[in-house]
Design a protein around this motif. Structure first.
Motif, short mmCIF file in Angstrom:
data_model
loop_
_atom_site.label_atom_id
_atom_site.label_comp_id
_atom_site.label_asym_id
_atom_site.label_seq_id
_atom_site.Cartn_x
_atom_site.Cartn_y
_atom_site.Cartn_z
N ASP A 164 66.87 28.76 -6.35
CA ASP A 164 67.94 28.26 -7.22
C ASP A 164 69.29 28.19 -6.52
OD1 ASP A 164 68.72 30.89 -7.10
OD2 ASP A 164 68.62 31.27 -9.26
N GLY A 165 69.35 28.60 -5.24
CA GLY A 165 70.55 28.37 -4.42
C GLY A 165 71.73 29.27 -4.73
N ASP A 166 71.51 30.43 -5.38
CA ASP A 166 72.66 31.30 -5.68
C ASP A 166 72.86 32.38 -4.62
OD1 ASP A 166 70.62 33.07 -6.18
OD2 ASP A 166 71.22 33.53 -8.24
N ARG A 167 72.11 32.28 -3.52
CA ARG A 167 72.22 33.16 -2.35
C ARG A 167 71.80 34.61 -2.65
NH1 ARG A 167 74.23 30.46 1.73
NH2 ARG A 167 74.34 32.37 2.98
N THR A 168 71.02 34.79 -3.71
CA THR A 168 70.51 36.11 -4.07
C THR A 168 69.07 35.97 -4.55
OG1 THR A 168 72.73 36.75 -4.82
CG2 THR A 168 70.91 38.18 -5.46
N LEU A 169 68.20 36.89 -4.15
CA LEU A 169 66.83 36.87 -4.67
C LEU A 169 66.80 37.58 -6.02
CD1 LEU A 169 64.64 37.62 -1.51
CD2 LEU A 169 64.80 35.49 -2.79
N THR A 170 66.44 36.82 -7.06
CA THR A 170 66.39 37.36 -8.41
C THR A 170 65.10 36.90 -9.08
OG1 THR A 170 67.45 35.46 -9.46
CG2 THR A 170 68.90 37.18 -8.58
N ILE A 171 64.86 37.41 -10.27
CA ILE A 171 63.67 37.02 -11.02
C ILE A 171 63.70 35.52 -11.32
CG2 ILE A 171 64.58 37.45 -13.33
CD1 ILE A 171 61.05 38.32 -11.98
N LYS A 172 64.88 34.94 -11.36
CA LYS A 172 64.96 33.49 -11.61
C LYS A 172 64.28 32.70 -10.50
CE LYS A 172 69.43 32.98 -12.35
NZ LYS A 172 70.67 32.26 -12.71
N ASP A 173 64.34 33.21 -9.27
CA ASP A 173 63.67 32.51 -8.17
C ASP A 173 62.16 32.56 -8.35
OD1 ASP A 173 66.01 31.82 -6.53
OD2 ASP A 173 66.23 33.98 -6.30
N ALA A 174 61.63 33.70 -8.79
CA ALA A 174 60.19 33.81 -9.04
C ALA A 174 59.77 32.86 -10.16
CB ALA A 174 59.83 35.25 -9.40
N THR A 175 60.57 32.82 -11.23
CA THR A 175 60.29 31.92 -12.34
C THR A 175 60.36 30.47 -11.89
OG1 THR A 175 61.27 33.53 -13.86
CG2 THR A 175 60.99 31.29 -14.69
N TYR A 176 61.36 30.17 -11.09
CA TYR A 176 61.55 28.81 -10.57
C TYR A 176 60.31 28.37 -9.79
CZ TYR A 176 64.56 25.00 -8.82
OH TYR A 176 65.13 23.78 -8.54
N ILE A 177 59.78 29.25 -8.93
CA ILE A 177 58.60 28.92 -8.12
C ILE A 177 57.40 28.66 -9.02
CG2 ILE A 177 56.94 29.87 -6.48
CD1 ILE A 177 59.31 31.30 -5.12
N GLN A 178 57.22 29.49 -10.04
CA GLN A 178 56.09 29.29 -10.96
C GLN A 178 56.18 27.93 -11.63
OE1 GLN A 178 56.82 32.82 -13.29
NE2 GLN A 178 55.14 33.94 -12.32
N LYS A 179 57.37 27.52 -12.00
CA LYS A 179 57.54 26.22 -12.67
C LYS A 179 57.38 25.07 -11.68
CE LYS A 179 60.12 27.92 -16.59
NZ LYS A 179 61.22 27.71 -17.53
N SER A 180 57.79 25.31 -10.42
CA SER A 180 57.58 24.29 -9.39
C SER A 180 56.09 24.06 -9.17
CB SER A 180 58.25 24.72 -8.09
OG SER A 180 57.93 23.85 -7.03
N ILE A 181 55.32 25.15 -9.11
CA ILE A 181 53.87 25.04 -8.93
C ILE A 181 53.24 24.30 -10.10
CG2 ILE A 181 51.72 26.38 -8.79
CD1 ILE A 181 53.38 28.55 -7.36
N ALA A 182 53.75 24.55 -11.31
CA ALA A 182 53.25 23.88 -12.51
C ALA A 182 53.75 22.44 -12.63
CB ALA A 182 53.64 24.68 -13.74
N GLU A 183 54.58 22.01 -11.66
CA GLU A 183 55.13 20.65 -11.61
C GLU A 183 55.94 20.32 -12.86
OE1 GLU A 183 51.92 17.97 -10.76
OE2 GLU A 183 51.68 18.73 -8.71
N ILE A 184 56.69 21.30 -13.33
CA ILE A 184 57.60 21.05 -14.45
C ILE A 184 58.82 20.30 -13.94
CG2 ILE A 184 59.10 22.18 -16.16
CD1 ILE A 184 57.07 24.45 -16.29
N GLU A 185 59.20 19.26 -14.64
CA GLU A 185 60.30 18.41 -14.18
C GLU A 185 61.60 19.23 -14.07
OE1 GLU A 185 62.48 14.15 -15.24
OE2 GLU A 185 60.83 14.88 -16.49
N GLY A 186 62.33 18.99 -12.99
CA GLY A 186 63.57 19.69 -12.76
C GLY A 186 63.43 20.87 -11.81
N TYR A 187 62.19 21.18 -11.39
CA TYR A 187 61.94 22.29 -10.47
C TYR A 187 61.20 21.76 -9.25
CZ TYR A 187 63.13 25.10 -14.52
OH TYR A 187 63.78 25.65 -15.60
N ASP A 188 61.62 22.22 -8.07
CA ASP A 188 60.93 21.82 -6.85
C ASP A 188 60.84 23.00 -5.90
OD1 ASP A 188 63.37 22.04 -5.43
OD2 ASP A 188 63.87 19.96 -5.90
N ASN A 189 60.30 22.77 -4.73
CA ASN A 189 60.05 23.87 -3.80
C ASN A 189 61.26 24.29 -3.00
OD1 ASN A 189 60.27 21.83 -1.86
ND2 ASN A 189 58.09 21.41 -1.96
N GLY A 190 62.44 23.76 -3.32
CA GLY A 190 63.67 24.16 -2.65
C GLY A 190 63.92 23.45 -1.34
#
Length: 342
Positions: free
Chosen positions: A273-299
């Motif tokens: 998510d580009g906030d320069r910190t590893l947080t649970i949001k990054d894990a959630t973001y990756i899960q949604k990227s894998i599920a190909e949810i629009e608005g999420y990608d592999n960074g």
């Protein structure tokens, strides 16, 4: 204990999901507004066809207005050095976007403005959040050049003489992050232990370069700058030493790791998510990227023929660097946050 940890993971994941969905809803509204802007401003031969979409990258608040990166997916981008002087700020990008080459806009109540237009209208005056958000290896660089070129007379003659050739060498130079060691930082009038310099010339090598520095990655694509990879150099005022970032890192110059944390260079591996910190949001973001949810990608796709790129992750989301974006990356980030060995 395992049940407690699992329960905490679930709570954090749910919270992270709620935050992310809200962000996507906000981006959807901004995409619609930006799409209408592009339709209005672009010439007829560049207007979108049915199904064409815009892209919204980072968004951030500056001076009470919303700043965002946007581009037209149907037009792509052109590899081109773009320099802009905006007040006391110097802004650079290695790619030209459409319909505005910097690709950075401000969304205000009365419409959308380019970064230059917004600055001229007085919508914003401090561009430092751009620099703090993007650092290096991002969309663009941004620096306030007023009173920052203290070492130019020592550095530039060396850059020019060591790289003289039968071409006219243009150098774009500015001084950025300064590191002071703990024993030096409280001394009045102290000289920094080292200074990060951005040194971009109009001479490049046709070679993509990517390197991992601890937990961070930097990359130049499709070419790399001369004389310094990534256009970054490390200058030590006390001894007049000048190194590329890579050399300084491998020489283990004291405090060099701070260029990535405090100096905000590079991309943190796993920080989708580009906030320069590893947080649970990054894990959630990756899960949604894998599920190909629009608005999420592999960074961002990184592993495409970089020179010297040993141990490069394939994507920013490739936290465990196994060459894939998978649920294991999300799980490993969760373990890392919880302090669990993996």
């Amino acid at each position: 204990m395992k049940k407690i940890i699992s329960f905490v993971f679930v709570l954090i994941l749910v919270f992270g999901t709620c935050v992310s969905v809200s962000a996507v809803d906000t981006n959807t509204l901004l995409e619609e507004k930006f799409y209408d802007y592009c339709v209005e401003i672009l010439p007829d031969d560049k207007k979108p066809s049915e199904g064409d979409k815009v892209r919204i990258g980072y968004t951030l608040k500056i001076d009470g207005v919303e700043l965002f990166f946007g581009s037209c997916k149907w037009l792509g981008a052109e590899r081109k050095d773009v320099y802009k002087a905006i007040g006391d700020w110097r802004v650079y990008t290695g790619w030209a976007y459409y319909p505005y080459d910097l690709g950075v806009y401000v969304s205000a109540e009365d419409g959308i403005y380019t970064l230059e237009e917004a600055y001229e209208k007085g919508c914003l005056s401090d561009l430092s959040p751009i620099r703090e958000k993007l650092g290096g290896g991002g969309y663009l660089t941004c620096v306030n050049v007023k009173n920052e070129d203290k070492y130019a007379d020592l550095v530039l003659p060396r850059v020019l003489s060591e790289n003289a050739s039968d071409f006219s060498l243009y150098v774009d130079y500015y001084e950025g992050y300064e590191y002071y060691s703990p024993e030096n930082c409280d001394t009045e009038g102290a000289t920094p232990d080292y200074v990060v310099l951005s040194v971009n010339t109009n001479f490049v090598l046709d070679a993509s370069v990517g390197r991992v520095f601890g937990d961070y990655v930097m990359f130049d694509y499709p070419s790399t700058n001369v004389p310094f990879e990534f256009g970054k150099a490390i200058f030590i005022p006390e001894t007049n030493e000048l190194y590329s970032l890579t050399t300084a890192y491998h020489k283990n110059i004291p405090g060099i790791e701070k260029v990535f944390t405090e100096g905000k260079l590079g991309r943190l591996i796993g920080d989708t998510d580009g906030d320069r910190t590893l947080t649970i949001k990054d894990a959630t973001y990756i899960q949604k990227s894998i599920a190909e949810i629009e608005g999420y990608d592999n960074g961002g796709y990184l592993d495409f023929g970089y020179a010297g790129g040993s141990n490069l992750p394939k994507f920013i989301s490739d936290f465990n660097r196994d060459g894939e974006e998978s649920i294991k990356d999300a799980t490993d980030i969760q373990k890392y946050i919880a302090g669990i060995e993996f």
